[in-house]
Scaffold this motif. Structure first.
Motif, PDB file in Angstrom:
ATOM      1  N   ASN A 103      61.145  70.001  68.618  1.00  0.00           N
ATOM      2  CA  ASN A 103      62.490  69.471  68.367  1.00  0.00           C
ATOM      3  C   ASN A 103      63.380  70.548  67.745  1.00  0.00           C
ATOM      4  N   ASP A 104      62.857  71.297  66.775  1.00  0.00           N
ATOM      5  CA  ASP A 104      63.644  72.358  66.141  1.00  0.00           C
ATOM      6  C   ASP A 104      64.031  73.439  67.152  1.00  0.00           C
ATOM      7  N   LEU A 105      63.097  73.812  68.022  1.00  0.00           N
ATOM      8  CA  LEU A 105      63.417  74.804  69.051  1.00  0.00           C
ATOM      9  C   LEU A 105      64.475  74.277  70.005  1.00  0.00           C
ATOM     10  N   SER A 106      64.359  73.031  70.372  1.00  0.00           N
ATOM     11  CA  SER A 106      65.335  72.427  71.265  1.00  0.00           C
ATOM     12  C   SER A 106      66.723  72.418  70.629  1.00  0.00           C
ATOM     13  N   LEU A 107      66.789  72.073  69.348  1.00  0.00           N
ATOM     14  CA  LEU A 107      68.072  72.084  68.633  1.00  0.00           C
ATOM     15  C   LEU A 107      68.640  73.486  68.527  1.00  0.00           C
ATOM     16  N   ALA A 108      67.757  74.494  68.507  1.00  0.00           N
ATOM     17  CA  ALA A 108      68.204  75.888  68.415  1.00  0.00           C
ATOM     18  C   ALA A 108      68.616  76.445  69.771  1.00  0.00           C
ATOM     19  N   GLY A 109      68.470  75.650  70.830  1.00  0.00           N
ATOM     20  CA  GLY A 109      68.926  76.091  72.135  1.00  0.00           C
ATOM     21  C   GLY A 109      67.851  76.626  73.061  1.00  0.00           C
ATOM     22  N   VAL A 110      66.599  76.529  72.668  1.00  0.00           N
ATOM     23  CA  VAL A 110      65.510  76.970  73.541  1.00  0.00           C
ATOM     24  C   VAL A 110      65.259  75.854  74.557  1.00  0.00           C
ATOM     25  N   PRO A 111      65.317  76.156  75.850  1.00  0.00           N
ATOM     26  CA  PRO A 111      65.191  75.115  76.875  1.00  0.00           C
ATOM     27  C   PRO A 111      63.747  74.690  77.134  1.00  0.00           C
ATOM     28  N   ILE A 112      63.223  73.827  76.285  1.00  0.00           N
ATOM     29  CA  ILE A 112      61.869  73.303  76.451  1.00  0.00           C
ATOM     30  C   ILE A 112      61.969  71.971  77.183  1.00  0.00           C
ATOM     31  N   TYR A 113      61.146  71.822  78.197  1.00  0.00           N
ATOM     32  CA  TYR A 113      61.142  70.606  78.998  1.00  0.00           C
ATOM     33  C   TYR A 113      59.800  69.914  78.817  1.00  0.00           C
ATOM     34  N   GLY A 114      59.813  68.669  78.402  1.00  0.00           N
ATOM     35  CA  GLY A 114      58.589  67.902  78.206  1.00  0.00           C
ATOM     36  C   GLY A 114      58.454  66.810  79.245  1.00  0.00           C
ATOM     37  N   GLU A 115      57.233  66.615  79.696  1.00  0.00           N
ATOM     38  CA  GLU A 115      56.951  65.578  80.685  1.00  0.00           C
ATOM     39  C   GLU A 115      55.825  64.707  80.147  1.00  0.00           C
ATOM     40  N   GLY A 116      56.020  63.417  80.103  1.00  0.00           N
ATOM     41  CA  GLY A 116      55.017  62.509  79.571  1.00  0.00           C
ATOM     42  C   GLY A 116      54.013  62.048  80.602  1.00  0.00           C
ATOM     43  N   GLY A 117      52.997  61.363  80.133  1.00  0.00           N
ATOM     44  CA  GLY A 117      52.011  60.766  81.026  1.00  0.00           C
ATOM     45  C   GLY A 117      50.892  61.706  81.420  1.00  0.00           C
ATOM     46  N   PRO A 118      50.000  61.201  82.257  1.00  0.00           N
ATOM     47  CA  PRO A 118      48.893  62.043  82.722  1.00  0.00           C
ATOM     48  C   PRO A 118      49.426  63.254  83.489  1.00  0.00           C
ATOM     49  N   GLY A 119      48.896  64.400  83.168  1.00  0.00           N
ATOM     50  CA  GLY A 119      49.374  65.624  83.806  1.00  0.00           C
ATOM     51  C   GLY A 119      50.654  66.154  83.198  1.00  0.00           C
ATOM     52  N   GLY A 120      51.131  65.504  82.143  1.00  0.00           N
ATOM     53  CA  GLY A 120      52.358  65.944  81.490  1.00  0.00           C
ATOM     54  C   GLY A 120      52.102  67.113  80.550  1.00  0.00           C
ATOM     55  N   GLY A 121      53.143  67.583  79.953  1.00  0.00           N
ATOM     56  CA  GLY A 121      53.033  68.691  79.014  1.00  0.00           C
ATOM     57  C   GLY A 121      54.396  69.307  78.788  1.00  0.00           C
ATOM     58  N   TYR A 122      54.385  70.495  78.225  1.00  0.00           N
ATOM     59  CA  TYR A 122      55.629  71.190  77.902  1.00  0.00           C
ATOM     60  C   TYR A 122      55.724  72.479  78.686  1.00  0.00           C
ATOM     61  N   THR A 123      56.935  72.782  79.123  1.00  0.00           N
ATOM     62  CA  THR A 123      57.216  74.033  79.817  1.00  0.00           C
ATOM     63  C   THR A 123      58.577  74.552  79.364  1.00  0.00           C
ATOM     64  N   LEU A 124      58.775  75.838  79.546  1.00  0.00           N
ATOM     65  CA  LEU A 124      60.102  76.421  79.374  1.00  0.00           C
ATOM     66  C   LEU A 124      60.757  76.460  80.745  1.00  0.00           C
ATOM     67  N   LEU A 125      62.064  76.391  80.769  1.00  0.00           N
ATOM     68  CA  LEU A 125      62.740  76.546  82.046  1.00  0.00           C
ATOM     69  C   LEU A 125      62.389  77.917  82.616  1.00  0.00           C
ATOM     70  N   PRO A 126      62.218  78.020  83.923  1.00  0.00           N
ATOM     71  CA  PRO A 126      61.703  79.248  84.532  1.00  0.00           C
ATOM     72  C   PRO A 126      62.522  80.505  84.246  1.00  0.00           C
ATOM     73  N   ASP A 127      63.822  80.369  84.086  1.00  0.00           N
ATOM     74  CA  ASP A 127      64.654  81.561  83.887  1.00  0.00           C
ATOM     75  C   ASP A 127      64.798  81.961  82.416  1.00  0.00           C
ATOM     76  N   TYR A 128      64.114  81.276  81.510  1.00  0.00           N
ATOM     77  CA  TYR A 128      64.243  81.581  80.085  1.00  0.00           C
ATOM     78  C   TYR A 128      63.152  82.552  79.642  1.00  0.00           C
ATOM     79  N   HIS A 129      63.572  83.637  79.019  1.00  0.00           N
ATOM     80  CA  HIS A 129      62.637  84.605  78.449  1.00  0.00           C
ATOM     81  C   HIS A 129      63.194  85.066  77.116  1.00  0.00           C
ATOM     82  N   LEU A 130      62.370  85.029  76.104  1.00  0.00           N
ATOM     83  CA  LEU A 130      62.771  85.469  74.774  1.00  0.00           C
ATOM     84  C   LEU A 130      62.293  86.904  74.589  1.00  0.00           C
TER      85      LEU A 130
END
Length: 112
Positions: free
Chosen positions: A64-91
């Motif tokens: 949540n803190d990273l998301s508020l700071a502008g880091v594009p984290i995408y979460g998907e719920g359910g079986p097979g879900g998880g967290y990813t960064l948007l493909p074009d984002y690199h720190l």
């Protein structure tokens, strides 16, 4: 009376040092989280929490803190879900000075 004032100042100083260390640890953990998601494109909350050695609840707060700071984290719920960064984002932190690193993410330590 003087001893009490000294003890109080000493305690306040220790509290400030503890808070700075805690903030520093959180900052390191947030960076590690971003780097993990850059390295492994899809991880579950349980996997991320285990790798960072924190509880899942702490991980959710960090995401949540990273998301508020502008880091594009995408979460998907359910079986097979998880967290990813948007493909074009690199720190990239190479070349940043200490002040820039400390202001990279807005840590909401004062709000908590």
């Amino acid at each position: 009376m003087t001893l009490f004032v000294r003890d109080c100042c000493y305690t306040e100083r220790r509290l400030r040092v503890w808070q700075q260390r805690r903030t520093s640890l959180k900052f390191d953990r947030l960076l590690a989280l971003v780097f993990l998601l850059q390295r492994y494109p899809h991880l579950t909350a349980r996997e991320l929490a285990a790798r960072l050695q924190v509880s899942e609840r702490t991980l959710y707060r960090d995401i949540n803190d990273l998301s508020l700071a502008g880091v594009p984290i995408y979460g998907e719920g359910g079986p097979g879900g998880g967290y990813t960064l948007l493909p074009d984002y690199h720190l990239h932190i190479a070349g940043l000075n200490e002040e820039e690193l400390s202001t990279l993410f807005s840590l909401k330590a004062k709000d908590r």
